[in-house]
Write a protein that holds these residues in place. Sequence first.
Motif, PDB file in Angstrom:
ATOM      1  N   LEU A 243       0.824  -1.214   0.000  1.00  0.00           N
ATOM      2  CA  LEU A 243       0.000   0.000   0.000  1.00  0.00           C
ATOM      3  C   LEU A 243       0.856   1.262   0.000  1.00  0.00           C
ATOM      4  O   LEU A 243       0.498   2.261  -0.634  1.00  0.00           O
ATOM      5  CB  LEU A 243      -0.971  -0.020   1.176  1.00  0.00           C
ATOM      6  N   THR A 244       2.002   1.232   0.675  1.00  0.00           N
ATOM      7  CA  THR A 244       2.926   2.369   0.641  1.00  0.00           C
ATOM      8  C   THR A 244       3.462   2.571  -0.770  1.00  0.00           C
ATOM      9  O   THR A 244       3.540   3.697  -1.275  1.00  0.00           O
ATOM     10  CB  THR A 244       4.090   2.157   1.637  1.00  0.00           C
ATOM     11  N   GLU A 245       3.817   1.473  -1.435  1.00  0.00           N
ATOM     12  CA  GLU A 245       4.312   1.545  -2.805  1.00  0.00           C
ATOM     13  C   GLU A 245       3.236   2.060  -3.764  1.00  0.00           C
ATOM     14  O   GLU A 245       3.501   2.882  -4.639  1.00  0.00           O
ATOM     15  CB  GLU A 245       4.810   0.167  -3.244  1.00  0.00           C
ATOM     16  N   VAL A 246       2.018   1.590  -3.585  1.00  0.00           N
ATOM     17  CA  VAL A 246       0.904   2.057  -4.412  1.00  0.00           C
ATOM     18  C   VAL A 246       0.722   3.565  -4.224  1.00  0.00           C
ATOM     19  O   VAL A 246       0.576   4.313  -5.200  1.00  0.00           O
ATOM     20  CB  VAL A 246      -0.398   1.287  -4.080  1.00  0.00           C
ATOM     21  N   ALA A 247       0.749   4.037  -2.979  1.00  0.00           N
ATOM     22  CA  ALA A 247       0.578   5.475  -2.718  1.00  0.00           C
ATOM     23  C   ALA A 247       1.695   6.284  -3.369  1.00  0.00           C
ATOM     24  O   ALA A 247       1.439   7.350  -3.959  1.00  0.00           O
ATOM     25  CB  ALA A 247       0.545   5.729  -1.211  1.00  0.00           C
ATOM     26  N   PHE A 248       2.927   5.798  -3.299  1.00  0.00           N
ATOM     27  CA  PHE A 248       4.049   6.485  -3.938  1.00  0.00           C
ATOM     28  C   PHE A 248       3.837   6.577  -5.446  1.00  0.00           C
ATOM     29  O   PHE A 248       3.979   7.646  -6.050  1.00  0.00           O
ATOM     30  CB  PHE A 248       5.359   5.763  -3.632  1.00  0.00           C
ATOM     31  N   LYS A 249       3.496   5.459  -6.066  1.00  0.00           N
ATOM     32  CA  LYS A 249       3.307   5.448  -7.521  1.00  0.00           C
ATOM     33  C   LYS A 249       2.144   6.339  -7.932  1.00  0.00           C
ATOM     34  O   LYS A 249       2.205   7.017  -8.963  1.00  0.00           O
ATOM     35  CB  LYS A 249       3.106   4.018  -8.021  1.00  0.00           C
ATOM     36  N   ARG A 250       1.084   6.360  -7.127  1.00  0.00           N
ATOM     37  CA  ARG A 250      -0.033   7.263  -7.437  1.00  0.00           C
ATOM     38  C   ARG A 250       0.416   8.721  -7.383  1.00  0.00           C
ATOM     39  O   ARG A 250      -0.020   9.534  -8.197  1.00  0.00           O
ATOM     40  CB  ARG A 250      -1.192   7.042  -6.470  1.00  0.00           C
ATOM     41  N   SER A 251       1.265   9.073  -6.431  1.00  0.00           N
ATOM     42  CA  SER A 251       1.730  10.459  -6.336  1.00  0.00           C
ATOM     43  C   SER A 251       2.606  10.823  -7.530  1.00  0.00           C
ATOM     44  O   SER A 251       2.541  11.943  -8.031  1.00  0.00           O
ATOM     45  CB  SER A 251       2.428  10.737  -5.004  1.00  0.00           C
ATOM     46  N   VAL A 252       3.404   9.865  -8.011  1.00  0.00           N
ATOM     47  CA  VAL A 252       4.192  10.108  -9.228  1.00  0.00           C
ATOM     48  C   VAL A 252       3.249  10.300 -10.414  1.00  0.00           C
ATOM     49  O   VAL A 252       3.419  11.226 -11.209  1.00  0.00           O
ATOM     50  CB  VAL A 252       5.178   8.943  -9.501  1.00  0.00           C
ATOM     51  N   LEU A 253       2.236   9.435 -10.525  1.00  0.00           N
ATOM     52  CA  LEU A 253       1.281   9.571 -11.620  1.00  0.00           C
ATOM     53  C   LEU A 253       0.579  10.926 -11.577  1.00  0.00           C
ATOM     54  O   LEU A 253       0.348  11.543 -12.614  1.00  0.00           O
ATOM     55  CB  LEU A 253       0.239   8.458 -11.569  1.00  0.00           C
ATOM     56  N   GLU A 254       0.244  11.390 -10.391  1.00  0.00           N
ATOM     57  CA  GLU A 254      -0.471  12.668 -10.275  1.00  0.00           C
ATOM     58  C   GLU A 254       0.373  13.817 -10.826  1.00  0.00           C
ATOM     59  O   GLU A 254      -0.155  14.723 -11.473  1.00  0.00           O
ATOM     60  CB  GLU A 254      -0.858  12.937  -8.815  1.00  0.00           C
ATOM     61  N   VAL A 255       1.668  13.769 -10.610  1.00  0.00           N
ATOM     62  CA  VAL A 255       2.550  14.808 -11.146  1.00  0.00           C
ATOM     63  C   VAL A 255       2.480  14.836 -12.667  1.00  0.00           C
ATOM     64  O   VAL A 255       2.504  15.896 -13.287  1.00  0.00           O
ATOM     65  CB  VAL A 255       4.010  14.582 -10.681  1.00  0.00           C
ATOM     66  N   TYR A 256       2.371  13.665 -13.267  1.00  0.00           N
ATOM     67  CA  TYR A 256       2.402  13.552 -14.725  1.00  0.00           C
ATOM     68  C   TYR A 256       1.028  13.324 -15.353  1.00  0.00           C
ATOM     69  O   TYR A 256       0.941  12.984 -16.523  1.00  0.00           O
ATOM     70  CB  TYR A 256       3.365  12.434 -15.137  1.00  0.00           C
ATOM     71  N   ARG A 257      -0.043  13.521 -14.585  1.00  0.00           N
ATOM     72  CA  ARG A 257      -1.395  13.314 -15.122  1.00  0.00           C
ATOM     73  C   ARG A 257      -1.613  14.184 -16.357  1.00  0.00           C
ATOM     74  O   ARG A 257      -1.399  15.386 -16.312  1.00  0.00           O
ATOM     75  CB  ARG A 257      -2.441  13.660 -14.073  1.00  0.00           C
ATOM     76  N   PRO A 258      -2.045  13.584 -17.472  1.00  0.00           N
ATOM     77  CA  PRO A 258      -2.361  14.392 -18.657  1.00  0.00           C
ATOM     78  C   PRO A 258      -3.510  15.350 -18.337  1.00  0.00           C
ATOM     79  O   PRO A 258      -4.460  14.992 -17.665  1.00  0.00           O
ATOM     80  CB  PRO A 258      -2.797  13.357 -19.696  1.00  0.00           C
ATOM     81  N   ARG A 259      -3.363  16.573 -18.782  1.00  0.00           N
ATOM     82  CA  ARG A 259      -4.388  17.579 -18.557  1.00  0.00           C
ATOM     83  C   ARG A 259      -4.836  18.137 -19.908  1.00  0.00           C
ATOM     84  O   ARG A 259      -4.009  18.410 -20.768  1.00  0.00           O
ATOM     85  CB  ARG A 259      -3.846  18.689 -17.685  1.00  0.00           C
ATOM     86  N   PRO A 260      -6.137  18.290 -20.097  1.00  0.00           N
ATOM     87  CA  PRO A 260      -6.631  18.802 -21.380  1.00  0.00           C
ATOM     88  C   PRO A 260      -6.053  20.188 -21.688  1.00  0.00           C
ATOM     89  O   PRO A 260      -5.917  21.020 -20.799  1.00  0.00           O
ATOM     90  CB  PRO A 260      -8.145  18.894 -21.179  1.00  0.00           C
ATOM     91  N   HIS A 261      -5.707  20.373 -22.927  1.00  0.00           N
ATOM     92  CA  HIS A 261      -5.240  21.673 -23.436  1.00  0.00           C
ATOM     93  C   HIS A 261      -3.953  22.152 -22.754  1.00  0.00           C
ATOM     94  O   HIS A 261      -3.669  23.329 -22.751  1.00  0.00           O
ATOM     95  CB  HIS A 261      -6.338  22.745 -23.299  1.00  0.00           C
ATOM     96  N   ARG A 262      -3.231  21.239 -22.131  1.00  0.00           N
ATOM     97  CA  ARG A 262      -1.961  21.615 -21.523  1.00  0.00           C
ATOM     98  C   ARG A 262      -0.977  20.470 -21.695  1.00  0.00           C
ATOM     99  O   ARG A 262      -0.808  19.643 -20.811  1.00  0.00           O
ATOM    100  CB  ARG A 262      -2.143  21.932 -20.048  1.00  0.00           C
ATOM    101  N   PRO A 263      -0.333  20.408 -22.868  1.00  0.00           N
ATOM    102  CA  PRO A 263       0.647  19.324 -23.053  1.00  0.00           C
ATOM    103  C   PRO A 263       1.791  19.481 -22.055  1.00  0.00           C
ATOM    104  O   PRO A 263       2.192  20.586 -21.728  1.00  0.00           O
ATOM    105  CB  PRO A 263       1.134  19.518 -24.484  1.00  0.00           C
ATOM    106  N   HIS A 264       2.245  18.374 -21.552  1.00  0.00           N
ATOM    107  CA  HIS A 264       3.345  18.401 -20.591  1.00  0.00           C
ATOM    108  C   HIS A 264       4.656  18.622 -21.329  1.00  0.00           C
ATOM    109  O   HIS A 264       4.930  17.961 -22.320  1.00  0.00           O
ATOM    110  CB  HIS A 264       3.380  17.088 -19.808  1.00  0.00           C
ATOM    111  N   PRO A 265       5.487  19.554 -20.861  1.00  0.00           N
ATOM    112  CA  PRO A 265       6.729  19.868 -21.574  1.00  0.00           C
ATOM    113  C   PRO A 265       7.825  18.820 -21.423  1.00  0.00           C
ATOM    114  O   PRO A 265       8.785  18.819 -22.147  1.00  0.00           O
ATOM    115  CB  PRO A 265       7.169  21.183 -20.927  1.00  0.00           C
TER     116      PRO A 265
END
Length: 117
Positions: free
Chosen positions: A68-90
């Motif tokens: 569960l700690t590992e899952v929470a860490f990976k989710r936080s990494v994913l949140e940083v890189y979450r695709p957002r509409p009309h805002r391509p990640h640089p």
Amino acid sequence: MTGAEPASSGIQEIFDFIGAQLDEDARLATAATPGPWATADAGHAEAPASRSTEDALHIARHDPSRVLTEVAFKRSVLEVYRPRPHRPHPDAEIPRLLRLLAAPYAAQPGYQDGWKL
């Protein structure tokens, strides 16, 4: 359709795949017998389904709280890189980062060959 849309779509697809795998890891860890898990000693496992000392040590290492700690860490990494509409990640490394996070799930249904490293 612009050139950025297919890449964004691919990122969303792998993002969704990783999220689903983390959901399953968390579901299984939450449903498991609460830890900490351990072995009685090097020759006798406390886990009844264990077939060997190595199995028991592996199971103990993957105590549900650790998962569960590992899952929470990976989710936080994913949140940083979450695709957002009309805002391509640089950051050009997003696909590689997501492929790295997806790699442990390569044997799961839904994993795509194009995500291999």
